[in-house]
Design a protein around this motif. Structure first.
Motif, short mmCIF file in Angstrom:
data_model
loop_
_atom_site.label_atom_id
_atom_site.label_comp_id
_atom_site.label_asym_id
_atom_site.label_seq_id
_atom_site.Cartn_x
_atom_site.Cartn_y
_atom_site.Cartn_z
N PHE A 1 16.28 -0.41 -6.14
CA PHE A 1 14.97 -0.26 -5.43
C PHE A 1 15.14 0.59 -3.96
CE2 PHE A 1 12.32 -2.21 -2.43
CZ PHE A 1 10.95 -1.69 -2.61
N HIS A 2 16.24 -0.03 -3.45
CA HIS A 2 16.43 0.18 -2.02
C HIS A 2 17.22 1.80 -1.99
CE1 HIS A 2 15.68 -3.43 0.19
NE2 HIS A 2 16.17 -4.06 -0.67
N ILE A 3 17.94 2.07 -2.85
CA ILE A 3 18.22 3.40 -2.84
C ILE A 3 17.21 4.21 -3.16
CG2 ILE A 3 19.83 5.02 -4.33
CD1 ILE A 3 21.56 2.79 -4.74
N LEU A 4 16.44 4.15 -3.78
CA LEU A 4 15.14 5.11 -4.44
C LEU A 4 14.30 5.16 -3.00
CD1 LEU A 4 14.08 3.80 -8.05
CD2 LEU A 4 15.32 6.03 -7.28
N LEU A 5 14.19 3.78 -2.34
CA LEU A 5 13.30 3.71 -1.08
C LEU A 5 13.96 4.79 -0.06
CD1 LEU A 5 10.65 2.42 -0.30
CD2 LEU A 5 12.05 0.53 0.79
N CYS A 6 15.28 4.52 0.20
CA CYS A 6 16.02 5.59 1.24
C CYS A 6 15.78 6.95 0.87
CB CYS A 6 17.39 5.03 1.30
SG CYS A 6 17.60 3.53 1.96
N HIS A 7 15.87 7.09 -0.50
CA HIS A 7 16.10 8.50 -0.98
C HIS A 7 14.53 9.11 -0.63
CE1 HIS A 7 15.54 12.02 -3.95
NE2 HIS A 7 16.78 12.11 -3.54
N ASP A 8 13.65 8.40 -0.97
CA ASP A 8 12.23 8.61 -0.97
C ASP A 8 11.59 8.78 0.44
OD1 ASP A 8 9.63 9.07 -2.75
OD2 ASP A 8 9.04 7.58 -1.22
N ARG A 9 12.30 8.21 1.45
CA ARG A 9 11.88 8.48 2.73
C ARG A 9 12.26 9.91 3.33
NH1 ARG A 9 13.68 2.37 4.59
NH2 ARG A 9 11.70 1.39 4.01
N ARG A 10 13.11 10.33 2.85
CA ARG A 10 13.39 11.74 3.13
C ARG A 10 12.58 12.85 2.83
NH1 ARG A 10 19.98 11.52 1.78
NH2 ARG A 10 20.57 9.71 3.08
N PRO B 1 8.79 14.70 2.45
CA PRO B 1 7.79 14.85 3.33
C PRO B 1 6.80 14.08 3.07
CG PRO B 1 8.58 17.05 2.63
CD PRO B 1 9.26 16.11 1.71
N THR B 2 6.29 13.89 1.65
CA THR B 2 5.35 12.97 1.07
C THR B 2 6.15 11.77 0.41
OG1 THR B 2 4.85 14.50 -0.67
CG2 THR B 2 3.58 14.79 1.25
N PRO B 3 6.39 10.67 0.93
CA PRO B 3 6.94 9.49 0.06
C PRO B 3 6.08 9.23 -1.28
CG PRO B 3 7.04 9.03 2.39
CD PRO B 3 6.44 10.23 2.17
N THR B 4 6.75 8.83 -2.42
CA THR B 4 6.06 8.43 -3.64
C THR B 4 6.39 6.95 -3.95
OG1 THR B 4 7.99 9.29 -5.12
CG2 THR B 4 6.18 10.80 -4.44
N VAL B 5 7.26 6.29 -3.39
CA VAL B 5 7.66 5.09 -3.68
C VAL B 5 6.96 4.09 -2.73
CG1 VAL B 5 9.48 3.29 -4.15
CG2 VAL B 5 9.87 5.73 -4.80
N GLU B 6 6.08 3.31 -3.34
CA GLU B 6 5.34 2.23 -2.52
C GLU B 6 6.47 1.03 -2.18
OE1 GLU B 6 2.56 1.77 -0.94
OE2 GLU B 6 1.86 3.96 -1.28
N PRO B 7 6.63 0.88 -1.06
CA PRO B 7 7.78 -0.58 -0.69
C PRO B 7 6.99 -1.74 -1.34
CG PRO B 7 6.92 0.47 1.15
CD PRO B 7 6.35 1.61 0.13
N GLY B 8 5.44 -1.78 -0.99
CA GLY B 8 4.84 -3.00 -1.24
C GLY B 8 4.73 -3.79 0.09
N GLU B 9 3.90 -4.77 0.24
CA GLU B 9 3.85 -5.40 1.40
C GLU B 9 4.69 -6.58 1.44
OE1 GLU B 9 0.74 -9.08 0.31
OE2 GLU B 9 -0.10 -7.08 -0.02
N SER B 10 4.89 -6.86 2.60
CA SER B 10 6.16 -7.94 3.05
C SER B 10 5.81 -9.28 2.28
CB SER B 10 6.11 -8.16 4.57
OG SER B 10 6.90 -6.86 5.10
N PHE B 11 6.70 -9.93 1.98
CA PHE B 11 6.51 -11.36 1.26
C PHE B 11 7.64 -12.33 1.34
CE2 PHE B 11 8.63 -8.67 -1.76
CZ PHE B 11 9.75 -9.80 -2.52
#
Length: 340
Positions: free
Chosen positions: A65-74, A76-86
């Motif tokens: 999940f964190h690898i996908l999130l870091c890759h997605d942040r690079r 222009p338009t991120p597609t992975v929703e990290p979700g709200e903090s919990f």
């Protein structure tokens, strides 16, 4: 509507890795090797250690999940929703349920066949449906109640097949098979509590499924690894299938692995397959539908049964065909499109 190549890949990945998961766990149970301190050769019966490896596979979903999130942040338009903090400890109760249910199921898998194990896991539909009504305020439609009744019929047929055949192909006594079947049913009650809690927390806090699975895997891995220490000293009598007859002898397991390294392959198969199975299952739900995910899970039961027959792990029982058919049809009813 025709499926895309990616959807076909996801369906095949889920079916394959789900089947490998159960078969690799059963394969590990079938090994025998000497233990520590020149202990005589005995079966590899270490359900709690196997559960630790399974949680390690779930924990890997958090890393993915964190690898996908870091890759997605690079992008222009991120597609992975990290979700709200919990608060991660929200997932401690379902993690404990997962830990208890999984451990019981691995104990049961030592006592019964892989196909009966997979079929009886369909009981989770019954208890999840009832608990959803009681605690999530759902209303089940007529088709879903029919599905639950078909599930009960299927469980009776599978249990009857085990009783009639004795299911002694793997050297199990009839009493062990019946005990194993009952333990699987008991585990499904615990798993159904887990599923209801997961659904409540995931929707309430908009948690990404991979993050939820990984968080549970973290708690399960840490807690069960720590519990291996007292289990090493807790006497279990005849329930302890290790030379010292304790609840779990992890050192004995590693000594057996040292004498027969092929056991590692079965354990790694369980660890890796559960990670890919969780990823594929979540992706199938997102890309296709939850109904398709349940149907693929039914087909997994068939694959496990056919492979077990081909490998000679069990003999053909006609009643199991009826049991499998009921398992398939109950999913067709209980995954009605009106189910939220």
């Amino acid at each position: 509507m025709a499926w895309t190549k990616y959807q076909l890949f996801l369906a095949g990945l889920m079916l394959t890795t789900g089947s490998i998961n159960t078969l690799s766990a059963k394969w590990a149970d079938m090994f025998s090797a000497p233990g520590c301190s020149n202990a005589p050769e005995h079966g590899f019966s270490h359900p709690f250690l196997q559960a630790v490896f399974m949680f390690l596979g779930e924990l890997s979903c958090l890393a993915v999940f964190h690898i996908l999130l870091c890759h997605d942040r690079r992008r222009p338009t991120p597609t992975v929703e990290p979700g709200e903090s919990f608060n991660p400890f929200l997932f401690l109760p379902p993690a404990i349920c997962d830990m208890a249910g999984t451990s019981i199921m691995y104990v049961a898998l030592n006592m019964t066949s892989a196909s009966s194990f997979q079929m009886l896991r369909g009981a989770v539909i019954i208890f999840t449906g009832l608990l959803s009504v009681a605690f999530l305020g759902r209303r089940l439609v007529a088709s879903q109640w029919i599905g639950i009744l078909i599930t009960i019929l299927g469980l009776v047929v599978v249990g009857l097949a085990d009783f009639v055949s004795g299911n002694t192909d793997g050297g199990h006594k009839l009493s062990e098979v019946i005990t194993g079947d009952l333990l699987i049913i008991m585990a499904q009650i615990i798993v159904s509590v887990q599923m209801v809690l997961e659904e409540k927390f995931i929707y309430k806090h908009n948690v990404h499924p991979l993050k939820a699975v990984g968080t549970e895997g973290f708690f399960g891995f840490v807690i069960l690894t720590i519990l291996l220490i007292p289990m090493f000293y807790i006497p279990a009598g005849n329930l302890g299938s290790n030379p010292r007859q304790v609840l779990e002898d992890a050192l004995d397991a590693f000594c057996q692995i040292g004498h027969k390294p092929l056991i590692v392959l079965a354990l790694l198969g369980n660890t890796v397959s559960i990670a890919f199975f969780n990823f594929a299952g979540i992706s199938v739900t997102k890309e296709i539908s939850a109904t398709t995910r349940m149907v693929l899970d039914s087909l997994r039961t068939l694959v496990i049964w056919v492979v077990s027959l081909a490998l000679g792990w069990e003999s053909f029982q006609g009643l199991q065909i009826l049991g499998f058919s009921s398992c398939f049809w109950e999913r067709d009813f209980t995954t009605d499109s009106t189910n939220p």
